[in-house]
Design a protein around this motif. Sequence first.
Motif, short mmCIF file in Angstrom:
data_model
loop_
_atom_site.label_atom_id
_atom_site.label_comp_id
_atom_site.label_asym_id
_atom_site.label_seq_id
_atom_site.Cartn_x
_atom_site.Cartn_y
_atom_site.Cartn_z
N VAL A 109 0.88 -1.17 0.00
CA VAL A 109 0.00 0.00 0.00
C VAL A 109 0.92 1.22 0.00
N ARG A 153 -9.20 -1.83 1.84
CA ARG A 153 -8.99 -2.47 0.54
C ARG A 153 -8.24 -3.80 0.67
N THR A 154 -7.28 -3.85 1.60
CA THR A 154 -6.47 -5.07 1.70
C THR A 154 -7.30 -6.23 2.24
N ASP A 177 0.09 -4.87 -5.65
CA ASP A 177 0.15 -3.46 -5.22
C ASP A 177 -1.28 -2.93 -5.15
N ILE A 178 -1.61 -2.30 -4.04
CA ILE A 178 -2.92 -1.68 -3.85
C ILE A 178 -2.74 -0.19 -4.16
#
Length: 179
Positions: A109, A153-154, A177-178
């Motif tokens: 992140v 999000r993760t 990758d976020i």
Amino acid sequence: MPRSIKHCRACGAAVSYRTPADDNRDRATCTACATIHYENPLNVVGTLPVWQDKVLLCRRAIEPRRGLWTLPAGFMELGESTAAGALRETIEEAGAHVEMLGLYTLLNVVRVGQVHLFYRARLLDTEFDPGPESLEVQLFSEADVPWPELAFRTTRTTLELFFADRRAGSYGVHALDIT
Ligand SMILES: [Zn+2]
């Protein structure tokens, strides 16, 4: 990236962000004693606890995202491994008894300077004891996961990968990758 350091940890004077000689980016540098304070990404470690066809989620009792659902996870502490930190967070936030399985997701992140690592874990029973950071702990089948009420999000990405892998019948390790 945020410039979060205001005062020197060594002497308490104000810092200013400047690029030291032989370096290539701004660092928080003490205006009095010249100590340079390096800032690097933090690791967030957690688990994806599974019981039969259900996954465990915690409803957050604290900010940010109070009231929303998340996998048990938190900042890794000095003196522990990533797996030990993930297990500790699972105990602290859910009071869950798990057998740790393999690393499952590694999520950069970059925007907030964090790396999130989630391990798959097998729940040994369904006795939970939510800690002070959790309002409640609950098991959800895929159809019941409160997708619009997930905190991060993760968490969402890890759950989406898990249900897709389960359908496919094999669990890999996912590095993403976020953005
Ligand atoms: Zn100083």
